[in-house]
Design an enzyme around this catalytic site. Structure first.
Site, PDB file in Angstrom:
ATOM      1  N   CYS A 177      36.134  44.253 -15.202  1.00 65.07           N
ATOM      2  CA  CYS A 177      35.100  43.414 -15.800  1.00 65.07           C
ATOM      3  C   CYS A 177      34.388  44.257 -16.844  1.00 65.07           C
ATOM      4  O   CYS A 177      33.675  45.197 -16.504  1.00 65.07           O
ATOM      5  CB  CYS A 177      34.128  42.923 -14.737  1.00 65.07           C
ATOM      6  SG  CYS A 177      32.802  41.879 -15.385  1.00 65.07           S
ATOM      7  N   GLU A 221      37.757  37.990 -19.943  1.00 63.52           N
ATOM      8  CA  GLU A 221      38.956  38.780 -19.689  1.00 63.52           C
ATOM      9  C   GLU A 221      39.955  38.501 -20.801  1.00 63.52           C
ATOM     10  O   GLU A 221      39.941  37.428 -21.403  1.00 63.52           O
ATOM     11  CB  GLU A 221      39.546  38.435 -18.318  1.00 63.52           C
ATOM     12  CG  GLU A 221      40.591  39.423 -17.835  1.00 63.52           C
ATOM     13  CD  GLU A 221      40.086  40.857 -17.816  1.00 63.52           C
ATOM     14  OE1 GLU A 221      40.334  41.566 -18.821  1.00 63.52           O
ATOM     15  OE2 GLU A 221      39.445  41.252 -16.835  1.00 63.52           O
TER      16      GLU A 221
END
Length: 349
Positions: free
Chosen positions: A2, A125
């Site tokens: 992340c 992402e």
């Protein structure tokens, strides 16, 4: 992993979104520190202050709520770090769940109860395409997270709703990610206040997300999960880690590569796009605009030329008409002269 999130709500709105049940009543957590350190953003990166939920038991001062919100800096700084806190030897933005109880940087704060919940609208992402390009996606809780249909990226909508494409993701529920935090009070602490920093715990990606990336944040899906992770006083660490696992109740959509640059901060970062739509460069757009302008000028010139020709034709027609009229007048005059000549008396000898 992340590496980028979005959190765009105002401080008071974050409190409202974090409402929970305490002693049978609905309550909202308060900001423990100055919420001014938090700045809403569509594109948050490590090093920035983001809202983090922790147990009020970490603080000596009493609180009416069991949970409080702090603006913490993303990127854990161990409490034993010496020197500038901005110069930590290793990147501590993420913490792998499979090694967090072996590495001292994470194990020690976890054993002290440094368990937190990182709050966000969602996280980004990147998927590497066949041609080597990286396409960003925005991932978040769906509007109806309790629906039987929890397939990632699948929305249950009517045909009419499908026709109406929405550009904004639903922000009815904040994404709750498990994290570990620590407090740094080094000698280089200029303002004297403790520095709160955190790392996002990551796990192996769920089967529905593995195509995008092999890892993902540890998502706390229910309020019971949040309670178990935060309550370090009642829930031992060995028991609390049971809530750290891959989650499938998420939704996503592709977004613009604007998010690739952390300096870009606008709603365009989270807006859904069609990645298959042919993209045009800024220079191409400028050329198209220039050509369009040229065509407009040519069209305007053609219209003006047409008007001039029309006017000339009208004037020519008027000239021909006038000339014809003059010829008629001259002919009439000549006819009269001829008549007068013919009527002239003959001279007799």
């Amino acid at each position: 992993m992340c590496g980028r999130t979005a959190c765009t709500l105002a401080p008071k709105e974050i409190c409202r979104k974090c409402q929970y049940t305490q002693n049978g009543k609905k309550v909202q957590p308060n900001w423990w520190q100055d919420e001014g350190k938090y700045r809403p953003s569509f594109n948050m990166s490590p090093g920035q202050n983001t809202p983090v939920l922790v147990s009020a038991k970490h603080f000596e001062e009493p609180s009416e709520c069991e949970r409080v919100i702090l603006p913490m800096r993303w990127g854990l700084v161990p409490r034993w770090h010496k020197g500038d806190p901005n110069k930590v030897e290793y990147k501590m933005n993420n913490c792998r769940s499979d090694s967090m109880l072996q590495k001292a940087s994470f194990k020690v704060p976890l054993q002290r109860g440094g368990r937190c919940v990182v709050l966000a609208d969602g996280y980004y992402e990147w998927n590497t395409t066949e041609d080597g390009k990286k396409q960003p996606y925005f991932i978040y809780f769906p509007k109806d997270a309790t629906s039987d249909t929890k397939e990632l990226g699948v929305s249950v909508k009517s045909e009419k709703e499908e026709e109406k494409k929405t550009d904004e993701y639903d922000r009815s529920r904040l994404l709750t990610m498990a994290g570990v935090f620590d407090t740094w009070k080094g000698s280089d602490n200029k303002d004297g206040e403790p520095l709160y920093t955190y790392s996002v715990i990551t796990v192996e990606a769920s089967s529905s997300l593995s195509w995008l990336h092999h890892r993902m944040p540890a998502i706390l899906e229910t309020d019971e999960d949040v309670k178990q992770w935060l309550d370090f006083g009642e829930v031992p660490l060995k028991e609390a880690v049971s809530v750290i696992h891959p989650a499938s109740c998420l939704q996503y959509h592709p977004v613009s590569t604007l998010v690739n640059n952390s300096r870009n901060n606008s709603p365009e970062c989270v807006k859904a796009i069609d990645p298959n739509k042919k993209k045009t460069s800024a220079s191409a757009n400028m050329m198209q605009a220039w050509l369009g302008k040229g065509k407009l000028q040519d069209s305007s010139s053609a219209v003006s030329s047409s008007k001039r020709k029309s006017s000339a034709n009208v004037n020519l027609a008027k000239g021909i008409s006038a000339a014809s009229s003059n010829n008629t007048v001259d002919k009439s005059v000549n006819d009269k002269d001829d008549e007068q000549v013919s009527k002239k008396p003959k001279i007799e000898n």
